[in-house]
Design an enzyme around this catalytic site. Sequence first.
Site, short mmCIF file in Angstrom:
data_model
loop_
_atom_site.label_atom_id
_atom_site.label_comp_id
_atom_site.label_asym_id
_atom_site.label_seq_id
_atom_site.Cartn_x
_atom_site.Cartn_y
_atom_site.Cartn_z
N PRO A 53 3.72 -12.25 -11.19
CA PRO A 53 3.46 -11.26 -12.85
C PRO A 53 1.93 -11.18 -12.82
O PRO A 53 1.65 -9.92 -13.05
CB PRO A 53 4.18 -12.21 -13.80
CG PRO A 53 5.19 -12.87 -13.01
CD PRO A 53 4.67 -13.28 -11.75
N GLY A 54 1.17 -12.17 -12.32
CA GLY A 54 -0.38 -12.22 -12.55
C GLY A 54 -0.97 -12.01 -11.29
O GLY A 54 -2.33 -12.07 -11.42
N PHE A 65 9.31 -8.85 -8.04
CA PHE A 65 9.29 -7.79 -7.12
C PHE A 65 10.00 -8.15 -5.75
O PHE A 65 9.53 -7.58 -4.70
CB PHE A 65 8.02 -6.97 -7.07
CG PHE A 65 7.73 -6.23 -8.29
CD1 PHE A 65 8.30 -5.93 -9.42
CD2 PHE A 65 5.96 -6.03 -8.29
CE1 PHE A 65 7.72 -5.38 -10.60
CE2 PHE A 65 5.76 -5.45 -9.48
CZ PHE A 65 6.42 -5.21 -10.64
N GLU A 74 3.42 -4.95 7.79
CA GLU A 74 3.96 -4.52 7.09
C GLU A 74 3.57 -2.96 6.64
O GLU A 74 4.45 -2.30 6.28
CB GLU A 74 4.03 -5.30 5.66
CG GLU A 74 4.43 -4.84 4.51
CD GLU A 74 4.64 -5.72 3.53
OE1 GLU A 74 4.07 -6.97 3.52
OE2 GLU A 74 4.89 -5.55 2.21
N THR A 79 11.79 28.49 -13.98
CA THR A 79 11.15 27.68 -13.02
C THR A 79 9.61 28.33 -12.86
O THR A 79 9.13 29.18 -13.38
CB THR A 79 11.88 27.76 -11.71
OG1 THR A 79 11.63 28.97 -10.87
CG2 THR A 79 13.28 27.62 -11.70
C1 LIG Z 1 10.12 -1.75 -4.18
C2 LIG Z 1 9.16 -2.72 -4.21
C3 LIG Z 1 9.56 -3.92 -3.43
C4 LIG Z 1 8.39 -4.76 -3.10
N1 LIG Z 1 8.94 -6.18 -2.48
C5 LIG Z 1 8.03 -7.18 -2.33
C6 LIG Z 1 8.50 -8.34 -1.65
O1 LIG Z 1 9.60 -8.32 -0.98
N2 LIG Z 1 7.92 -9.48 -1.89
C7 LIG Z 1 6.42 -9.48 -2.56
O2 LIG Z 1 5.79 -10.13 -2.58
N3 LIG Z 1 6.14 -8.02 -3.24
C8 LIG Z 1 7.01 -7.06 -3.17
N4 LIG Z 1 6.46 -6.03 -3.86
C9 LIG Z 1 5.24 -6.04 -4.68
C10 LIG Z 1 4.11 -5.29 -4.16
O3 LIG Z 1 3.57 -5.50 -2.94
C11 LIG Z 1 2.99 -5.16 -5.23
O4 LIG Z 1 3.67 -4.27 -6.27
C12 LIG Z 1 1.98 -4.44 -4.79
O5 LIG Z 1 0.96 -5.42 -4.14
C13 LIG Z 1 0.78 -4.02 -6.02
O6 LIG Z 1 0.57 -5.37 -6.96
P1 LIG Z 1 1.24 -5.03 -8.44
O7 LIG Z 1 2.25 -4.63 -8.37
O8 LIG Z 1 0.65 -6.60 -9.24
O9 LIG Z 1 0.13 -3.99 -9.01
P2 LIG Z 1 -1.70 -4.38 -9.40
O10 LIG Z 1 -2.33 -5.26 -7.96
O11 LIG Z 1 -1.64 -5.00 -10.78
O12 LIG Z 1 -2.08 -3.21 -9.26
C14 LIG Z 1 -2.10 -2.09 -10.57
C15 LIG Z 1 -3.32 -0.84 -10.10
O13 LIG Z 1 -4.52 -1.21 -10.21
C16 LIG Z 1 -5.12 -1.02 -8.80
N5 LIG Z 1 -5.99 -1.89 -8.16
C17 LIG Z 1 -5.94 -3.03 -8.30
N6 LIG Z 1 -6.98 -3.84 -7.61
C18 LIG Z 1 -7.79 -2.94 -7.43
C19 LIG Z 1 -9.08 -2.59 -7.10
N7 LIG Z 1 -9.79 -3.76 -6.40
N8 LIG Z 1 -9.82 -1.43 -7.11
C20 LIG Z 1 -9.21 -0.50 -7.41
N9 LIG Z 1 -7.72 -0.29 -8.16
C21 LIG Z 1 -7.19 -1.56 -7.96
C22 LIG Z 1 -3.96 -0.69 -7.83
O14 LIG Z 1 -4.34 0.09 -6.57
C23 LIG Z 1 -2.66 -0.02 -8.81
O15 LIG Z 1 -3.10 1.18 -8.86
C24 LIG Z 1 7.43 -4.96 -3.92
C25 LIG Z 1 7.02 -3.67 -4.88
C26 LIG Z 1 7.93 -2.76 -4.85
C27 LIG Z 1 7.60 -1.49 -5.82
#
Ligand SMILES: Cc1cc2nc3c(=O)[nH]c(=O)nc-3n(C[C@H](O)[C@H](O)[C@H](O)COP(=O)(O)OP(=O)(O)OC[C@H]3O[C@@H](n4cnc5c(N)ncnc54)[C@H](O)[C@@H]3O)c2cc1C
Length: 382
Positions: free
Chosen positions: A130-131, A158, A243, A367
């Site tokens: 989450p974090g 996720f 990946e 549209t």
């Molecule tokens: C369908 C799906 C399947 C998944 N499956 C897996 C899995 O099997 N195992 C697993 O471990 N994870 C999984 N994930 C998680 C995925 O890898 C993460 O969602 C992804 O790494 C982004 O992390 P976050 O969602 O916490 O977003 P955040 O890291 O919080 O990012 C939020 C926004 O901030 C931006 N951001 C972050 N850092 C920066 C930076 N330095 N500079 C500019 N912008 C930045 C990002 O680009 C994004 O737009 C899955 C996600 C999805 C949607």
Amino acid sequence: MAFPIFTEEHRLFRESVRAFAEREIAPHAEEWDRAQAFPRELFRKAGAQGYLGVRFDPALGGSGLDYWYTGILIEELMRARNVGVVVGLLVQCEIATSIIADCGSDELKRDWLMPAVRGERVAALGITEPGAGSDVAALRTTARRDGDAYVVDGSKIFITNGTIADFVTLAVRTGEAGPRGISVLVVPTDTPGFTVGRKLRKVMAHSSDTAELFFENCRVPAQNLVGEEGQGFSAIMRLFQGERLVLAYIANSFMREILEAALEYAGERQVFGSTLASMPVWRHRLVDVMTELEASRLLTYYATDLMCAGDPAAEVYVSMAKLHAGELFKRVAPECDQVLGGYGCMEEYFVARATGGVSGFAIGAGTSEIMREIIARRRIGL
Ligand SMILES: Cc1cc2nc3c(=O)[nH]c(=O)nc-3n(C[C@H](O)[C@H](O)[C@H](O)COP(=O)(O)OP(=O)(O)OC[C@H]3O[C@@H](n4cnc5c(N)ncnc54)[C@H](O)[C@@H]3O)c2cc1C
């Protein structure tokens, strides 16, 4: 035209995967999207065909092939038009297991990797929390050494294959803050203290299984450590390369299917006395999509070539291929959805399920194309 790199062996593999996708996935594509799940049995069926160990050593039950075959596998599985299935299977055969193939012990390979290759055990990869998403080095799930075990506490979010996995290839903190304190453990999901939280409902890749996972005082044998303690971060970064290439292939193949569905529709749909496909405006728009998609595919092939050659430039080109395909999807999806008019919002249409009916507001009450016609007539003339 076939890309010149492809040989007769590639063609035969392609045909075999295509037949599997048509037989085992396509007839159920819509039903599995609705159910937000696909049967576990599909892992066994794919394993029996050798599709879950394409790149792994034959001594581990794999086929000893390269990323070209992984790419073909994805391109052909995607013909069944169910992206969730492809995500679930690719997590199994590349994303959650390649780290064990690369640096796991012989015991981990025998007990977890080989059954995964056969499709008997389902794998998940647990990194995101989450974090801590993009910032992997900020992860907080801990694994404290206690005698002959690690005690794991924390949570993941996720996680693909999360509710059905038999084991999770889990990123944990075994040491100091930051990247050097990260290790990877294979955690069996029957370990006391492991629980699955919510199965998360998604607006895309509907049939793949995505969940929250919790670890409370989970005692995991110390021999389940993958590679060396504190070396997890660099192993994960290497894994991300593969990946990202996988994701580029999924996005390109997904767009190809969406475009083909839009072209089929455009060839049949009559508006104002002609088909959509015969109207210059739509011909040009669809040709633009076709051209951009072809460029994306070729960039991904170039990245594959570099990956297979072990060229250091692969890191940049794989990232470019993934970046390009992911961003292109955001343009291609609404463009193709728009072709379907109101049907592009109806779940029974593949394009609508694939794009989330993104064009709804550009369809209702006239549209966007009709708005342009009205404006053009008034401001430019007939
Ligand atoms: C369908 C799906 C399947 C998944 N499956 C897996 C899995 O099997 N195992 C697993 O471990 N994870 C999984 N994930 C998680 C995925 O890898 C993460 O969602 C992804 O790494 C982004 O992390 P976050 O969602 O916490 O977003 P955040 O890291 O919080 O990012 C939020 C926004 O901030 C931006 N951001 C972050 N850092 C920066 C930076 N330095 N500079 C500019 N912008 C930045 C990002 O680009 C994004 O737009 C899955 C996600 C999805 C949607």
